[in-house]
Design a protein around this motif. Structure first.
Motif, PDB file in Angstrom:
ATOM      1  N   ARG A  53      61.272  16.413  25.794  1.00 10.60           N
ATOM      2  CA  ARG A  53      62.169  15.262  25.714  1.00 10.60           C
ATOM      3  C   ARG A  53      62.688  15.076  24.287  1.00 10.60           C
ATOM      4  NH1 ARG A  53      59.207  12.313  28.328  1.00 10.60           N
ATOM      5  NH2 ARG A  53      57.990  11.363  26.646  1.00 10.60           N
TER       6      ARG A  53
ATOM      7  N   GLU B 115      66.579  15.046  23.202  1.00  7.69           N
ATOM      8  CA  GLU B 115      67.160  13.859  22.585  1.00  7.69           C
ATOM      9  C   GLU B 115      67.812  14.176  21.247  1.00  7.69           C
ATOM     10  OE1 GLU B 115      63.923  11.144  22.371  1.00  7.69           O
ATOM     11  OE2 GLU B 115      64.086  10.499  24.473  1.00  7.69           O
TER      12      GLU B 115
ATOM     13  N   GLY C 149      61.984  19.828  32.541  1.00 10.90           N
ATOM     14  CA  GLY C 149      62.914  20.134  31.454  1.00 10.90           C
ATOM     15  C   GLY C 149      63.090  21.609  31.184  1.00 10.90           C
TER      16      GLY C 149
END
Length: 683
Positions: free
Chosen positions: A401, A405, A74
């Motif tokens: 994450r 999100e 990421g």
């Protein structure tokens, strides 16, 4: 515009203005960064971290496979080496690797930052390119080059920006970085001039100081401050020990204060020149500076580093404070909240180490969570670099994450503050005594009580009107303009809590004969502590002082490494401060939490209502707490969002407020409470 250190005469605004800062869209969407800024030549010359497979590791750092790993983790920003001070020619082979890495990163959608060593250079190799670079060195009073890293790294010298050729060469470095790497960010490392007593003694610095004094102090002011006739030349002070050792508690000598402000001004002007140069070449590049951190000690007084003067020139700040967000064994809370709050007032992205090889996954997780909670433009910097001897915490992917999100929540949030605590430079910069203790304790009190607050510099006094209450502590010296702004603020309906002998001296450290509270009340009978007095449409209350729970470190303990973590505790008279705040805000504050010790809060507004970011500094599983809210529009929906899911929260009416109950048995370290009114509630 007055110098932000606070005691200088007004200089023309054109002397301090830089080109407009850039705010590319990607800056708002959250930055997950890693870095590999130590070129192999530096690793080998320094001698530490060496292994028999160092060349293979270094190749792997720049490989396609490592870039793919970064994508999987990421990461969307890599800050890579470009210039470490050895010279563009000497580092050319390593620079080619950095350029190739940048190309691979961009192919995968990863942005690239170029590392530029500002503070030190290596004449052993740079002399091959710049034969007279030895003359760049900052020298001591005996004419010897200063060693910023001591004898252990005597091959590194610190360049003096007043020396001819130094800034010109740095412009060449920036131009080369823009041309070869096309960076999204340029990181200027070690951006400081060193401690005042180690400052440069070259002829160029002497001439620069004398010219600065002449410009900052016209003849009438020159005599008033220094006592000299205008034709007398003020020589630079000869400090042979750290300033806190020379003056013990406070810098009384006006020449040393002038010297300190000159020291800050040299940094400001050098930074402005390099940043302006870089933006002319690439208008959308952002500049990031590492000044060493804002760790609770007097950085301005020790390093001559004027944060309030540097921050408006850049878009990003690198913080090297390594304190772990946690509940300490003695009960105090440590956190980098001060740094985050100060930098976000200038709308800066802040990079902070979120985990390294010296700490475990729990520590790394709290660092990551702290950055999500407090960082205005969220940046998660994970130390170190995959493909090397790096450390990627097991908690890292979950937080990355979560950021992705809920990217829209982070991109649209705006800090909300009921209270402002003000760092008044005229008092704090020359101080090594109770002013700093009172200031740190005021900030600690608001943090541990979970208040919605911000930390301002005194030079941001125009912003105090946006807050319902000002808490003023550690401000024994204030200038007339600051006092007038406070008086106007209270007259207009603001609440003011004064702790201690605020305003006893002016910006030149001269005794005024009365405290600010006496002057505000026109020497009428003072109210009892914690009771409010009416001034205009506003209210003023006071406490005699903020009382530490343990003795605060004495002035002889002041050092850049001493961050007083043991003293960062809730003040012993926190209840008195509670009463004083309640007295000047009789209708209550917007947010008042009731939570277990170690749970801290940060508050934001967004287009649909409010966000409350919760961070548990104690290693607990589960959370139950309440939050009393006094908002313009009654909340109709409240939900807690965490990495493990979403929990509805009960809303109860409480007279003129509502109470939100948060209960989540699975809560782990961090979450966001979304408070929505009728228009912002989700279906």
């Amino acid at each position: 515009m007055q110098f932000t250190i606070g005691w200088m005469h007004d200089l023309p605004m054109t002397e301090l203005t830089s080109t407009a800062r850039t705010r590319p869209d990607w800056l708002r969407r959250g930055c997950v960064a890693v870095g590999n800024w130590e070129p192999l030549v530096f690793q080998r010359r320094r001698g530490t971290w060496r292994t028999v497979d160092e060349a293979e590791i270094y190749e792997r750092e720049h490989s396609e496979q490592t870039v793919r790993t970064l994508v999987d983790l990421g990461v969307n920003m890599v800050i890579t080496h470009f210039y470490k001070g050895y010279g563009l020619r000497a580092e050319a082979e390593e620079t080619e690797k950095a350029v190739a890495l940048a190309r691979r990163c961009r192919a995968h959608g990863i942005r690239v930052g170029a590392y530029v060593q500002w503070g030190t250079y290596h004449p052993e190799t740079l002399v091959l390119e710049v034969p007279d670079c030895e003359r760049w060195a900052r020298i001591d009073r005996d004419g010897r080059p200063a060693l910023p890293y001591g004898s252990a790294q005597s091959f590194r010298l610190k360049a003096c920006p007043n020396r001819p050729g130094v800034l010109e060469y740095m412009e060449q470095v920036v131009a080369a970085a823009v041309d070869m790497v096309d960076p999204d960010l340029i990181h200027l490392d070690n951006f400081n001039l060193g401690r005042l007593h180690d400052a440069c003694w070259c002829d160029d610095c002497r001439a620069s100081f004398e010219a600065f004094v002449r410009q900052a102090y016209p003849p009438d002011r020159y005599r008033e401050v220094f006592g000299y006739p205008p034709e007398a030349t003020l020589r630079r002070p000869d400090l042979r020990a750290p300033v806190h050792e020379v003056f013990r508690r406070r810098i009384w000598d006006p020449a040393v204060r002038a010297y300190l402000d000159w020291h800050c001004d040299v940094s400001r002007r050098a930074l402005r020149r390099i940043v302006d140069f870089g933006r002319r070449l690439k208008p959308d590049v952002i500049f990031d500076i590492n000044t060493g951190g804002l760790n609770g000690v007097n950085v301005a007084g020790m390093l001559g580093m004027d944060s309030a003067g540097l921050y408006p020139l850049v878009e990003s700040f690198w913080d090297e404070e390594h304190c772990v967000p946690r509940v300490r064994p003695e009960g105090g809370l440590t956190s980098k909240f001060r740094s985050y709050k100060l930098t976000r007032n200038y709308d800066l992205l802040q990079f902070s180490y979120c985990g390294n090889m010296d700490h475990d996954d729990r520590d790394a997780g709290k660092w990551l969570a702290e950055s999500l909670a407090f960082n205005r433009n969220v940046a998660l910097y994970v130390d170190h670099y995959p493909g090397s001897r790096g450390f990627w915490p097991a908690t890292g992917p979950g937080y990355v994450r979560f950021l992705r999100e809920h990217e829209s929540l982070f991109a649209t949030r705006r800090p909300v503050s009921d209270i402002a605590v003000v760092r008044v430079e005229t008092a704090l910069t020359p101080s090594f005594d109770d002013d700093w203790a009172q200031q740190m304790l005021a900030e600690q009190y608001l943090f541990e009580r979970g208040r919605a607050f911000e930390i301002l510099f005194g030079s941001q006094v125009e912003r105090i009107g946006a807050c319902r209450v000002i808490l003023l502590a550690g401000a024994s010296a204030v200038d007339d303009a600051f006092e007038a702004a406070l008086r106007q603020y209270v007259n207009d309906g603001g609440g003011l809590v004064i702790a201690g002998a605020v305003g006893r001296r002016d910006e030149h450290q001269r005794d005024r004969g009365s405290n600010l509270l006496d002057r505000l009340l026109d020497r009428r009978n003072l109210p009892m502590p914690c009771r409010a007095a009416k001034i205009g449409r506003g209210l003023v209350a006071h406490v005699n002082q903020i009382v530490p729970s343990v003795p605060y470190p004495q002035e002889e303990s002041f050092d850049l490494g001493g961050t007083y973590y043991d003293a960062w505790r809730l003040p012993a008279n926190a209840v008195a401060l509670d009463r004083a705040l309640a007295a000047v805000a009789p209708d209550g504050l917007r947010f008042e939490p009731d939570a277990p010790h170690g749970v801290v809060f940060e508050y934001y507004a967004d287009d649909e209502g409010h966000q409350v970011h919760l961070l548990d500094l104690a290693d607990r599983k589960g959370l139950k707490c309440t939050l009393t809210c006094r908002l313009d529009r009654r909340p109709v929906d409240a939900r807690l969002i965490t990495r493990s899911g979403e929990t509805a929260c009960a809303i109860s009416d409480r007279s003129e407020a509502v109470e939100i109950t948060i209960a989540d048995d699975q809560f782990d370290t961090y979450g966001i409470l979304l408070i929505r009114d009728a228009d912002g509630a989700r279906s």
